[in-house]
Design an enzyme around this catalytic site. Structure first.
Site: not given
Ligand code: DX5
Ligand code: ZN
Length: 228
Positions: A9, A34, A36, A38, A67, A69, A138, A176
């Protein structure tokens, strides 16, 4: 169940040199990237949108696993596909008409994923499992990297694996949050196929050895499951 895939990620990468970071984890043996996304509404954090995805798309040829969010996935999914997403995962909790949202993602040509927060029951998948390529479970509350794995999710992975296998679906299970050398074996043993790792990869000075170790432990976990 397929060979384990490791998806670093980029949330934990150095954002001032994101293209080089993507290139580096690709060279170090990552299977997917990956990303993320947000929006400061669905989760209490902000990251990036389609222009950044597009800007780093040329850094490697690996699948871009996006992903989302965000509260309004229908509005933005096509722009992420245009920016270069290969797989787009939406949160079940973010969509009032989840079936419609999944069809919309499918219509963009991207592979389709659905994600569940740690507390969201698997029953949410009852009437959509035939619509998706992947379920993202998650294992932390989404929003931040570097959190601790929530052990209660292991049983959820096991139950989803059993259901997918029993019903004969070709659906990957991605997990994840808090994936590292201490948790990945159990996650693989429970039945996961794809392992997202942010801090465990980017927080390690050697991306190659971090990815190799996660993959080795994931393989061992899958084998332990097979033999169980
Ligand atoms: C959290 C993200 C993850 C995050 C995971 O909301 O969706 O993808 O980056 O990070 P680690 O591997 O550090 O838990
Ligand atoms: Zn993620």
């Amino acid at each position: 169940m397929s060979a384990p895939r490791i998806a670093p990620s980029i949330l934990s990468a150095d954002f001032s040199r994101l293209g080089a970071e993507v290139e580096a984890v690709a060279a170090a043996g990552a299977d997917w990237i990956h990303l993320d996304v947000m929006d400061g509404h669905f989760v209490p954090n902000l990251t990036f949108g389609p222009p950044v995805v597009k800007a780093i798309r040329g850094a490697c040829t690996l699948p871009f696993d996006v992903h989302l969010m965000i509260t309004d996935p229908d509005r933005y999914a096509p722009a992420f596909r245009d920016a270069g997403a290969d797989l787009i995962t939406v949160h079940a909790e973010a969509s009032v008409h989840l079936h419609r949202t999944l069809q919309l993602v499918r219509s963009t040509g991207a592979k389709v994923g659905v994600s569940l927060n740690p507390h969201t029951p698997l029953s949410v998948l009852d009437h959509v499992l035939d619509q998706v390529d992947l379920v993202l479970l998650m294992s932390v509350n989404p929003g931040f990297g570097g959190q601790h794995f929530i052990p209660a999710v292991l049983d959820k992975i096991r139950r989803l694996r059993a259901r997918i296998d029993a019903e004969g679906f070709e659906v990957d299970i991605e997990v994840d949050g808090g994936i590292n050398s201490a948790s990945v074996f159990k996650v693989a043993q429970a039945g996961a196929d794809v392992f997202v790792a942010g801090s465990a990869v980017f927080g390690n000075g050697n991306y190659g050895s971090a990815i190799d170790e996660l993959r080795r432990l994931a393989r061992e976990g899958q084998q332990a499951r097979g033999g169980a």
